[in-house]
Design an enzyme around this catalytic site. Structure first.
Site, short mmCIF file in Angstrom:
data_model
loop_
_atom_site.label_atom_id
_atom_site.label_comp_id
_atom_site.label_asym_id
_atom_site.label_seq_id
_atom_site.Cartn_x
_atom_site.Cartn_y
_atom_site.Cartn_z
CG ASP A 31 -2.07 0.97 1.09
OD1 ASP A 31 -3.23 0.51 0.98
OD2 ASP A 31 -1.82 2.20 1.08
CG HIS A 101 -8.65 -2.92 -2.39
ND1 HIS A 101 -9.58 -2.29 -3.19
CD2 HIS A 101 -8.55 -2.16 -1.27
CE1 HIS A 101 -10.02 -1.20 -2.58
NE2 HIS A 101 -9.42 -1.10 -1.41
P1 5GP Z 1 -9.75 1.43 0.22
O1 5GP Z 1 -9.89 2.68 1.03
O2 5GP Z 1 -10.39 1.56 -1.13
O3 5GP Z 1 -10.15 0.19 0.96
O4 5GP Z 1 -8.19 1.24 0.02
C1 5GP Z 1 -7.49 1.75 -1.06
C2 5GP Z 1 -6.03 1.68 -0.70
O5 5GP Z 1 -5.27 1.89 -1.86
C3 5GP Z 1 -5.58 2.73 0.33
O6 5GP Z 1 -5.05 2.09 1.48
C4 5GP Z 1 -4.54 3.54 -0.42
O7 5GP Z 1 -3.45 3.95 0.38
C5 5GP Z 1 -4.11 2.58 -1.52
N1 5GP Z 1 -3.66 3.24 -2.73
C6 5GP Z 1 -4.27 4.28 -3.37
N2 5GP Z 1 -3.58 4.63 -4.46
C7 5GP Z 1 -2.51 3.79 -4.52
C8 5GP Z 1 -1.43 3.67 -5.46
O8 5GP Z 1 -1.31 4.39 -6.45
N3 5GP Z 1 -0.51 2.70 -5.21
C9 5GP Z 1 -0.61 1.87 -4.11
N4 5GP Z 1 0.36 0.96 -3.97
N5 5GP Z 1 -1.62 1.96 -3.23
C10 5GP Z 1 -2.56 2.91 -3.43
#
Ligand code: 5GP
Length: 115
Positions: A31, A101
């Site tokens: 992440d 995810h």
């Molecule tokens: P959600 O909030 O949708 O469950 O989690 C999305 C996750 O994706 C977040 O923890 C965020 O930090 C991660 N994330 C967002 N953009 C990127 C990116 O460009 N690269 C990586 N490796 N992680 C990302």
């Protein structure tokens, strides 16, 4: 047709990410904004937007995501100390990226309940 998501672009290596594991069904990468010393995302190559939109045809890939996360924890030696798997679904669930995810968090004691 739905727009290509950020995570599809990571799967296709169009956007760089620190990849931890990949196979024919899923990719695991670090992440970008870690919430614990270990914070990985395990995603299906198939662009399922969220678990709430997965269907019966996705049963094996959903199982594969959990088993892969568990295997990564064993391979990297933090399984015995414990880890947490989180799936955020929809606005109230805190989902930001519309590509399913599984968050794999470890490396410190994690509080419960989550905020
Ligand atoms: P959600 O909030 O949708 O469950 O989690 C999305 C996750 O994706 C977040 O923890 C965020 O930090 C991660 N994330 C967002 N953009 C990127 C990116 O460009 N690269 C990586 N490796 N992680 C990302």
């Amino acid at each position: 047709m739905a727009e290509t998501t950020l995570f599809e672009k990571i799967c296709a290596k169009e956007i760089p990410a620190a990849i931890v594991h990949e196979d024919d069904l899923c990719v695991c990468f670090k992440d970008i904004s870690p919430q614990a010393p270990i914070h990985y995302l395990v995603i299906p190559r198939k662009p399922i937007p969220r678990v709430g939109e997965a269907g019966p045809e996705d049963q094996s890939v959903l199982g594969h995501l959990l088993l892969t996360a568990s295997q990564i924890a064993k391979n990297e030696g933090f399984s015995d100390n414990g880890f947490r798997l989180v799936i955020n679904n929809g606005p109230d669930g805190g989902e930001a990226v519309p590509h399913l995810h599984v968050h794999l968090l470890a490396g410190r004691p994690l509080k419960w309940p989550p905020g």
